[in-house]
Write an enzyme that holds these catalytic residues in place. Structure first.
Site, mmCIF file in Angstrom:
data_model
loop_
_atom_site.group_PDB
_atom_site.id
_atom_site.type_symbol
_atom_site.label_atom_id
_atom_site.label_comp_id
_atom_site.label_asym_id
_atom_site.label_seq_id
_atom_site.Cartn_x
_atom_site.Cartn_y
_atom_site.Cartn_z
ATOM 1 N N ARG A 1 0.821 -1.224 0.000
ATOM 2 C CA ARG A 1 0.000 0.000 0.000
ATOM 3 C C ARG A 1 0.851 1.269 0.000
ATOM 4 N NH1 ARG A 1 -5.227 -0.830 2.557
ATOM 5 N NH2 ARG A 1 -6.108 -2.668 1.567
ATOM 6 N N ASP B 1 -13.382 13.188 8.515
ATOM 7 C CA ASP B 1 -12.522 12.050 8.186
ATOM 8 C C ASP B 1 -11.084 12.541 8.287
ATOM 9 O OD1 ASP B 1 -13.286 9.208 6.582
ATOM 10 O OD2 ASP B 1 -11.189 9.807 6.428
HETATM 11 C C1 SAM Z 1 -14.641 2.058 5.461
HETATM 12 S S1 SAM Z 1 -14.743 3.791 5.565
HETATM 13 C C2 SAM Z 1 -16.397 3.974 6.242
HETATM 14 C C3 SAM Z 1 -17.182 5.091 5.578
HETATM 15 C C4 SAM Z 1 -18.627 5.207 6.047
HETATM 16 N N1 SAM Z 1 -18.697 5.527 7.443
HETATM 17 C C5 SAM Z 1 -19.394 3.954 5.732
HETATM 18 O O1 SAM Z 1 -19.719 3.188 6.652
HETATM 19 O O2 SAM Z 1 -19.687 3.718 4.563
HETATM 20 C C6 SAM Z 1 -13.721 4.135 6.992
HETATM 21 C C7 SAM Z 1 -13.289 5.583 7.089
HETATM 22 O O3 SAM Z 1 -12.775 5.824 8.387
HETATM 23 C C8 SAM Z 1 -11.716 6.750 8.272
HETATM 24 N N2 SAM Z 1 -10.865 6.669 9.460
HETATM 25 C C9 SAM Z 1 -10.092 5.633 9.859
HETATM 26 N N3 SAM Z 1 -9.416 5.966 10.969
HETATM 27 C C10 SAM Z 1 -9.770 7.230 11.280
HETATM 28 C C11 SAM Z 1 -9.390 8.142 12.311
HETATM 29 N N4 SAM Z 1 -8.516 7.805 13.249
HETATM 30 N N5 SAM Z 1 -9.946 9.377 12.290
HETATM 31 C C12 SAM Z 1 -10.830 9.721 11.346
HETATM 32 N N6 SAM Z 1 -11.233 8.921 10.353
HETATM 33 C C13 SAM Z 1 -10.694 7.686 10.313
HETATM 34 C C14 SAM Z 1 -11.004 6.309 6.998
HETATM 35 O O4 SAM Z 1 -10.220 7.377 6.463
HETATM 36 C C15 SAM Z 1 -12.176 5.914 6.100
HETATM 37 O O5 SAM Z 1 -12.589 6.974 5.276
#
Ligand code: SAM
Length: 294
Positions: free
Chosen positions: A53, A164
């Site tokens: 990645r 995010d």
């Molecule tokens: C799989 S997506 C989920 C999007 C949406 N909530 C959904 O369920 O469709 C996970 C998101 O969490 C964000 N994320 C992961 N760790 C995070 C953190 N520590 N702070 C903020 N966002 C975070 C990632 O950047 C990603 O965009």
């Protein structure tokens, strides 16, 4: 930012061919850094994944190896954190993903909340925490905008905060422009009402209606860092985010959500997530829907 002088070829392969190897010391540094700043526990079995990645990041930054990438993280941790987190986690999302949550909101929660707000005053606040590219908060905004009209509550101060930590995801979320094949989860009626089809250079794309932009505020926020907002929120959607976090990080995060929700406030998690063994502040009231206890 200190960037090493030796550039690598555009295809990411070092001079001798093959992938840039991720050494032990660099993997350990990355593992500790990611754990401290993102709450994600990367076991040894994730080494290949991390290497794969991050290879793209090395190319984009024209860095020769992972030692140079680690040096960059040391010298500018906040500047690169979002990119690193996006590279190792997933931004997968969709409009109206897990539709039962939107049905509960539309049929039960919003009518109740709006009646109360109209009677007693007060703001309505939703938070999409980990909103990725914006499909989740804009789907919430469609349901909210319709409910405000249906219940004669357009004067209620209602807003959705969408946060995010991924810079690319946030840019898409801010723009609100999506390829037409990403709109599948939106029913026909809603698609016609809320998604505006592009023409010319935007042929094949649709953008969200300005009313949805009005309702949604997109902001960068690392859930593990300090939060500028005080709440209270009527509901927090943190779906498919904590799945990456270790147990202590989940416990701390859920405790912080509980502090921003009033008694009776709702927390929505993703389909494979649960508060079992994590928090006693909430009761389960539906499929991965929790209500804060009084
Ligand atoms: C799989 S997506 C989920 C999007 C949406 N909530 C959904 O369920 O469709 C996970 C998101 O969490 C964000 N994320 C992961 N760790 C995070 C953190 N520590 N702070 C903020 N966002 C975070 C990632 O950047 C990603 O965009």
């Amino acid at each position: 930012m200190a960037v090493a002088a030796t550039a690598i070829p555009r295809d990411g392969a070092p001079a001798g061919g093959g992938a840039v190897p991720l050494g032990d010391a660099e993997f350990r540094f990355l593992r500790d850094f990611v754990h401290a700043h993102c709450g994600i526990a990367l076991g040894e079995h994730k080494r290949q994944l991390v290497q794969g990645r991050l290879a793209r990041r090395l190319r984009a930054l024209q860095l020769p190896d992972y030692a140079a990438y680690c040096a960059l993280l040391r010298s500018d941790p906040d500047g690169e954190l979002g990119e690193l987190a996006s590279a190792i986690s997933t931004n997968v999302t969709a409009f109206f993903r897990e539709p039962h949550h939107y049905e509960l909101l539309e049929n039960e929660l919003l009518p109740r909340w709006l009646e109360r707000k109209r009677r007693d005053g007060g703001r309505l606040r939703l938070w999409s925490a980990g909103c990725s590219t914006g499909e989740e908060p804009y789907a919430l905004a469609m349901v909210l905008a319709e409910a405000l009209e249906r219940h004669g509550a357009t004067d209620v101060d209602a807003k959705i905060l969408a946060t995010d930590l991924s810079p690319q995801a946030l840019e898409t979320a801010r723009n609100g422009v999506y390829p037409l094949d990403r709109l599948d989860g939106i029913g026909d009626e809603r698609r016609h009402r809320w998604m505006l089809r592009g023409a010319g250079e935007y042929e094949g794309y649709a953008c969200v209606h300005p009313r949805l932009h009005e309702l949604v505020t997109v902001q960068p926020l690392n859930l593990l860092h300090d939060w500028p907002m005080r709440g209270p929120f009527d509901a927090i959607f943190c779906r498919n985010v904590v799945i990456y976090f270790d147990q202590p990080t989940k416990q701390r995060l859920i405790g912080r959500y509980a502090a921003l929700l009033p008694p009776g406030g709702h927390l929505f998690l993703g389909h494979s997530e649960s508060l079992h063994g994590i928090s006693d502040d909430f009761e389960l009231i539906g499929r991965t829907v929790y209500r804060k206890r009084a």
